[in-house]
Design a protein around this motif. Structure first.
Motif, PDB file in Angstrom:
ATOM      1  N   HIS A 129      44.971 -55.300 -32.106  1.00 14.32           N
ATOM      2  CA  HIS A 129      44.558 -53.906 -31.940  1.00 14.32           C
ATOM      3  C   HIS A 129      43.933 -53.442 -33.252  1.00 14.32           C
ATOM      4  N   SER A 130      42.804 -52.802 -33.165  1.00  9.05           N
ATOM      5  CA  SER A 130      42.174 -52.231 -34.359  1.00  9.05           C
ATOM      6  C   SER A 130      41.400 -50.998 -33.929  1.00  9.05           C
ATOM      7  N   HIS A 131      41.288 -50.054 -34.823  1.00  5.40           N
ATOM      8  CA  HIS A 131      40.489 -48.870 -34.483  1.00  5.40           C
ATOM      9  C   HIS A 131      39.832 -48.275 -35.715  1.00  5.40           C
ATOM     10  N   LEU A 132      38.700 -47.648 -35.467  1.00  7.33           N
ATOM     11  CA  LEU A 132      37.917 -46.953 -36.479  1.00  7.33           C
ATOM     12  C   LEU A 132      38.036 -45.469 -36.208  1.00  7.33           C
ATOM     13  N   ASP A 133      38.401 -44.695 -37.225  1.00 10.39           N
ATOM     14  CA  ASP A 133      38.601 -43.255 -37.054  1.00 10.39           C
ATOM     15  C   ASP A 133      37.697 -42.475 -37.996  1.00 10.39           C
ATOM     16  N   VAL A 134      36.991 -41.528 -37.429  1.00 11.83           N
ATOM     17  CA  VAL A 134      36.214 -40.567 -38.212  1.00 11.83           C
ATOM     18  C   VAL A 134      36.622 -39.186 -37.731  1.00 11.83           C
ATOM     19  N   ASN A 135      37.084 -38.351 -38.662  1.00 13.47           N
ATOM     20  CA  ASN A 135      37.557 -37.010 -38.314  1.00 13.47           C
ATOM     21  C   ASN A 135      36.917 -35.971 -39.219  1.00 13.47           C
ATOM     22  N   PRO A 136      35.831 -35.335 -38.750  1.00 15.25           N
ATOM     23  CA  PRO A 136      35.227 -34.261 -39.528  1.00 15.25           C
ATOM     24  C   PRO A 136      36.168 -33.068 -39.633  1.00 15.25           C
ATOM     25  N   PRO A 137      35.886 -32.153 -40.531  1.00 15.74           N
ATOM     26  CA  PRO A 137      36.709 -30.941 -40.616  1.00 15.74           C
ATOM     27  C   PRO A 137      36.753 -30.204 -39.286  1.00 15.74           C
ATOM     28  N   VAL A 138      37.900 -29.569 -39.002  1.00 14.78           N
ATOM     29  CA  VAL A 138      38.068 -28.813 -37.766  1.00 14.78           C
ATOM     30  C   VAL A 138      38.415 -27.373 -38.109  1.00 14.78           C
ATOM     31  N   ALA A 139      38.272 -26.511 -37.113  1.00 19.19           N
ATOM     32  CA  ALA A 139      38.621 -25.107 -37.295  1.00 19.19           C
ATOM     33  C   ALA A 139      40.131 -24.959 -37.418  1.00 19.19           C
ATOM     34  N   ALA A 140      40.547 -23.977 -38.190  1.00 25.03           N
ATOM     35  CA  ALA A 140      41.975 -23.757 -38.407  1.00 25.03           C
ATOM     36  C   ALA A 140      42.692 -23.386 -37.118  1.00 25.03           C
ATOM     37  N   ASP A 141      41.955 -22.884 -36.119  1.00 20.30           N
ATOM     38  CA  ASP A 141      42.599 -22.448 -34.884  1.00 20.30           C
ATOM     39  C   ASP A 141      42.563 -23.529 -33.798  1.00 20.30           C
ATOM     40  N   GLU A 142      42.474 -24.806 -34.205  1.00 22.95           N
ATOM     41  CA  GLU A 142      42.540 -25.905 -33.250  1.00 22.95           C
ATOM     42  C   GLU A 142      43.820 -25.792 -32.431  1.00 22.95           C
ATOM     43  N   PRO A 143      43.753 -26.040 -31.114  1.00 19.26           N
ATOM     44  CA  PRO A 143      44.947 -25.884 -30.271  1.00 19.26           C
ATOM     45  C   PRO A 143      46.119 -26.694 -30.810  1.00 19.26           C
ATOM     46  N   PRO A 144      47.303 -26.095 -30.889  1.00 24.05           N
ATOM     47  CA  PRO A 144      48.460 -26.819 -31.423  1.00 24.05           C
ATOM     48  C   PRO A 144      48.896 -27.914 -30.463  1.00 24.05           C
ATOM     49  N   ALA A 145      49.431 -28.994 -31.017  1.00 27.83           N
ATOM     50  CA  ALA A 145      49.929 -30.101 -30.205  1.00 27.83           C
ATOM     51  C   ALA A 145      50.972 -30.875 -30.986  1.00 27.83           C
ATOM     52  N   TRP A 146      51.916 -31.471 -30.244  1.00 24.43           N
ATOM     53  CA  TRP A 146      52.907 -32.362 -30.846  1.00 24.43           C
ATOM     54  C   TRP A 146      52.315 -33.766 -30.807  1.00 24.43           C
ATOM     55  N   GLN A 147      52.024 -34.356 -31.968  1.00 26.67           N
ATOM     56  CA  GLN A 147      51.339 -35.631 -32.024  1.00 26.67           C
ATOM     57  C   GLN A 147      52.186 -36.748 -32.623  1.00 26.67           C
ATOM     58  N   TRP A 148      53.449 -36.500 -32.854  1.00 25.06           N
ATOM     59  CA  TRP A 148      54.305 -37.515 -33.466  1.00 25.06           C
ATOM     60  C   TRP A 148      54.602 -38.624 -32.471  1.00 25.06           C
ATOM     61  N   HIS A 149      54.543 -39.855 -32.954  1.00 24.22           N
ATOM     62  CA  HIS A 149      54.741 -40.999 -32.064  1.00 24.22           C
ATOM     63  C   HIS A 149      55.082 -42.255 -32.858  1.00 24.22           C
ATOM     64  N   GLN A 150      55.598 -43.243 -32.149  1.00 23.05           N
ATOM     65  CA  GLN A 150      55.676 -44.615 -32.626  1.00 23.05           C
ATOM     66  C   GLN A 150      54.581 -45.397 -31.918  1.00 23.05           C
ATOM     67  N   ASP A 151      54.021 -46.399 -32.571  1.00 23.09           N
ATOM     68  CA  ASP A 151      53.069 -47.268 -31.894  1.00 23.09           C
ATOM     69  C   ASP A 151      53.832 -48.230 -30.976  1.00 23.09           C
ATOM     70  N   GLY A 152      53.105 -48.803 -30.021  1.00 25.23           N
ATOM     71  CA  GLY A 152      53.724 -49.822 -29.180  1.00 25.23           C
ATOM     72  C   GLY A 152      53.753 -49.522 -27.701  1.00 25.23           C
ATOM     73  N   TYR A 153      53.553 -48.256 -27.311  1.00 28.56           N
ATOM     74  CA  TYR A 153      53.503 -47.916 -25.894  1.00 28.56           C
ATOM     75  C   TYR A 153      54.752 -48.441 -25.174  1.00 28.56           C
ATOM     76  N   ARG A 154      54.595 -49.338 -24.162  1.00 20.90           N
ATOM     77  CA  ARG A 154      55.726 -49.774 -23.357  1.00 20.90           C
ATOM     78  C   ARG A 154      56.758 -50.570 -24.150  1.00 20.90           C
ATOM     79  N   GLN A 155      56.396 -51.035 -25.328  1.00 21.08           N
ATOM     80  CA  GLN A 155      57.410 -51.682 -26.161  1.00 21.08           C
ATOM     81  C   GLN A 155      58.527 -50.705 -26.480  1.00 21.08           C
ATOM     82  N   ASN A 156      58.217 -49.415 -26.438  1.00 25.45           N
ATOM     83  CA  ASN A 156      59.210 -48.395 -26.745  1.00 25.45           C
ATOM     84  C   ASN A 156      59.956 -47.918 -25.510  1.00 25.45           C
ATOM     85  N   ALA A 157      59.580 -48.398 -24.334  1.00 23.84           N
ATOM     86  CA  ALA A 157      60.265 -48.006 -23.110  1.00 23.84           C
ATOM     87  C   ALA A 157      60.929 -49.196 -22.424  1.00 23.84           C
TER      88      ALA A 157
END
Length: 310
Positions: A113-141
């Motif tokens: 697995h590999s990924h390339l990430d580019v994240n330009p600046p965003v507005a301060a009022d970006e919708p809030p979200a809970w983004q905490w996670h462990q990698d592995g998907y079904r390995q965690n279930a």
């Protein structure tokens, strides 16, 4: 290797790069990684290589932009990134970071697995979200144990100046790889979630890298600066685990034939199914033809005190 480069107070522990891809992990680095679940590597990329890799990311970004596949804010998250440009193959066995990989996982590994990430600046009022996670998907279930096995680790290469908080740096909770759950914080009146107790934002200079256990609870933070966050992530796992990304390999092309045996292994090569489990059907014992095992054995680096290096 006894000296250490000081890290910023919120960046966590830091190690000097290793001088050789087959250097043995120091006791200190092994202990720090086991305790905290990650380790920052200062100066993993020299400037010429960092620039080549960033230019490759920019080429992929331009192609995704032309194809209309960027996010609403111009963000890019491309899977199978290591196959998108030849420049990324230089990262597979990079001497400054590769000892952190085989030193923790052993010789029967590849990048699934590999990924390339580019994240330009965003507005301060970006919708809030809970983004905490462990990698592995079904390995965690699918695994009913506490804690779950590590299975894989990631090497994250920092191409932008993320030396200050607020530039989209990765958030981690040190030591959280040893527990299967992370309690969600209660949202504030504005709907935003406070960071979990003990959160550290990994701040890093261009060319730094950090290595982390896939079980480490982590999250990307919002980029509220004027700096575009650019990163490359390579996830190494055991060869008996399936691909995470959809990839197509032309094993007859000039690029593939020009790769070293080690790099072909790290890109998923294998002569027979048994090879992915580390042995040969004919002998029923460890396959010494697996490139990384062969190299480690020739250098006397197989170590029965670490079961994955026997």
């Amino acid at each position: 290797m006894s000296q250490r480069t000081a890290a910023a107070p919120d960046a966590g522990p830091a190690s000097r790069p290793y001088p050789d891809r087959y250097a043995s992990l120091t006791v200190e680095d092994r202990r720090t990684f086991a305790e905290r679940g990650y380790l920052l590597v200062r100066g993993a990329l020299d400037e010429p290589l960092r620039r080549r890799v960033e230019q490759a990311v920019d080429r992929v970004y331009a192609g995704e932009e032309r194809a209309g596949r960027l996010g609403a804010s111009g963000a890019m998250h491309v899977l199978g990134g290591v196959f998108r440009d030849e420049a990324f193959t230089e990262l597979l066995d990079l001497p400054t970071t590769f000892p952190f990989v085989w030193g923790q996982l052993g010789w029967n590994i590849y990048v699934h697995h590999s990924h390339l990430d580019v994240n330009p600046p965003v507005a301060a009022d970006e919708p809030p979200a809970w983004q905490w996670h462990q990698d592995g998907y079904r390995q965690n279930a699918d695994l009913d144990m506490e804690p779950r096995p590590m299975f894989s680790l990631k090497v994250a290469y920092v191409l932008s100046d993320l030396s200050e908080p607020g530039r989209g740096g990765t958030l981690v909770v040190p030591g959280s790889q040893r527990r299967n759950t992370l309690e969600r914080t209660e949202p504030r009146p504005d709907g935003r979630y406070p960071r979990p107790p003990g959160t550290v934002e990994i701040t890093a200079q261009p060319g730094d890298a950090f290595v982390f256990d896939r079980r480490l609870w982590h999250s990307r933070s919002a980029n509220l600066s004027d700096v575009t966050r650019k990163m490359v992530f390579l996830c190494y796992t055991y060869r008996w685990i399936r691909w995470r990304d959809d990839v197509s390999i032309n094993r007859h092309g000039d690029w593939w034939r020009g790769l070293s045996p080690l790099r072909r292994q790290l890109l998923g090569d294998g002569d027979e199914a048994a090879s992915h489990f580390g042995f040969t059907l004919e002998s029923g014992v460890w396959d010494d033809a697996i490139p990384l095992r062969s190299e480690l054995k020739s250098r006397g680096l197989l170590d029965r005190s670490h079961h994955y290096l026997r």
